[in-house]
Design a protein around this motif. Sequence first.
Motif, short mmCIF file in Angstrom:
data_model
loop_
_atom_site.label_atom_id
_atom_site.label_comp_id
_atom_site.label_asym_id
_atom_site.label_seq_id
_atom_site.Cartn_x
_atom_site.Cartn_y
_atom_site.Cartn_z
N THR A 199 0.83 -1.21 0.00
CA THR A 199 0.00 0.00 0.00
C THR A 199 0.86 1.25 0.00
O THR A 199 0.57 2.22 -0.72
CB THR A 199 -0.95 0.00 1.21
N VAL A 200 1.92 1.25 0.79
CA VAL A 200 2.83 2.40 0.81
C VAL A 200 3.44 2.61 -0.58
O VAL A 200 3.47 3.73 -1.10
CB VAL A 200 3.93 2.23 1.88
N ALA A 201 3.90 1.53 -1.19
CA ALA A 201 4.48 1.64 -2.54
C ALA A 201 3.43 2.12 -3.54
O ALA A 201 3.72 2.93 -4.43
CB ALA A 201 5.06 0.30 -2.98
N ASP A 228 3.49 5.55 -5.86
CA ASP A 228 3.28 5.52 -7.31
C ASP A 228 2.07 6.34 -7.73
O ASP A 228 2.05 6.94 -8.80
CB ASP A 228 3.11 4.08 -7.80
N LEU A 229 1.04 6.36 -6.89
CA LEU A 229 -0.18 7.09 -7.22
C LEU A 229 0.07 8.59 -7.33
O LEU A 229 -0.63 9.29 -8.05
CB LEU A 229 -1.25 6.81 -6.15
N TRP A 230 1.08 9.06 -6.65
CA TRP A 230 1.42 10.48 -6.67
C TRP A 230 1.62 11.00 -8.09
O TRP A 230 1.25 12.13 -8.40
CB TRP A 230 2.68 10.69 -5.83
N ARG A 236 -5.73 7.17 -13.70
CA ARG A 236 -5.75 7.54 -12.28
C ARG A 236 -6.94 6.91 -11.57
O ARG A 236 -6.81 6.42 -10.46
CB ARG A 236 -5.77 9.06 -12.12
N ARG A 237 -8.10 6.92 -12.21
CA ARG A 237 -9.27 6.28 -11.61
C ARG A 237 -9.03 4.78 -11.39
O ARG A 237 -9.38 4.24 -10.34
CB ARG A 237 -10.51 6.49 -12.48
N ASN A 281 -6.09 0.51 -5.60
CA ASN A 281 -5.62 0.66 -4.23
C ASN A 281 -6.76 0.51 -3.22
O ASN A 281 -6.58 -0.08 -2.15
CB ASN A 281 -4.90 1.99 -4.04
N LEU A 282 -7.93 1.03 -3.53
CA LEU A 282 -9.07 0.90 -2.62
C LEU A 282 -9.55 -0.55 -2.52
O LEU A 282 -9.90 -1.02 -1.43
CB LEU A 282 -10.21 1.81 -3.07
#
Length: 165
Positions: free
Chosen positions: A61-63, A67-69, A77-78, A84-85
């Motif tokens: 999740t941290v990784a 990456d989502l940044w 992005r969606r 992730n959710l």
Amino acid sequence: MESRLRVHGHPIQPMLVTFPFGLFVSATVFDLADLAGGPVFLGEVGYWTAVAALVAAALATVAGMVDLWDVPGGRTRRTAVTFNLVNAAMAGLFLLACLIRAEASNRGASGTLLAVELVALAVGAVGVGLGSRLVRQFESGRAEAGTFEAIGGVDATVELSTHRL
């Protein structure tokens, strides 16, 4: 889009995500064997396997958040946010099962907890599908698999030189 977290040119998050999912599946198999009449220790093994999966899920999740940044807006992005959710929902269901089992003396599974784990795995299967879609979207600009360029930037051109002795 290039991942910020890479090892030898490969993004870390897709590698990390396989560990919690595999461990969650293993925990469910141990719990199923425990409920089917297997040795008592299988429930304990299932519990600790799920705990290890939760630690691995936290790292993944941290990784994923790092990456989502850099994920551009729009469909990609969606998909990344949904991915992730969904993975967080799977981990949350297993966390709930682990918290309930932590109070038990033998940490064995029950039919209800096994049902929760099976639902969590179904949610995780959706995450696997979303993850494969993300890999295709992120890697669309890279070389096709099976070419020399895909295995580490090997240049397919060969220079021939003639040397006189």
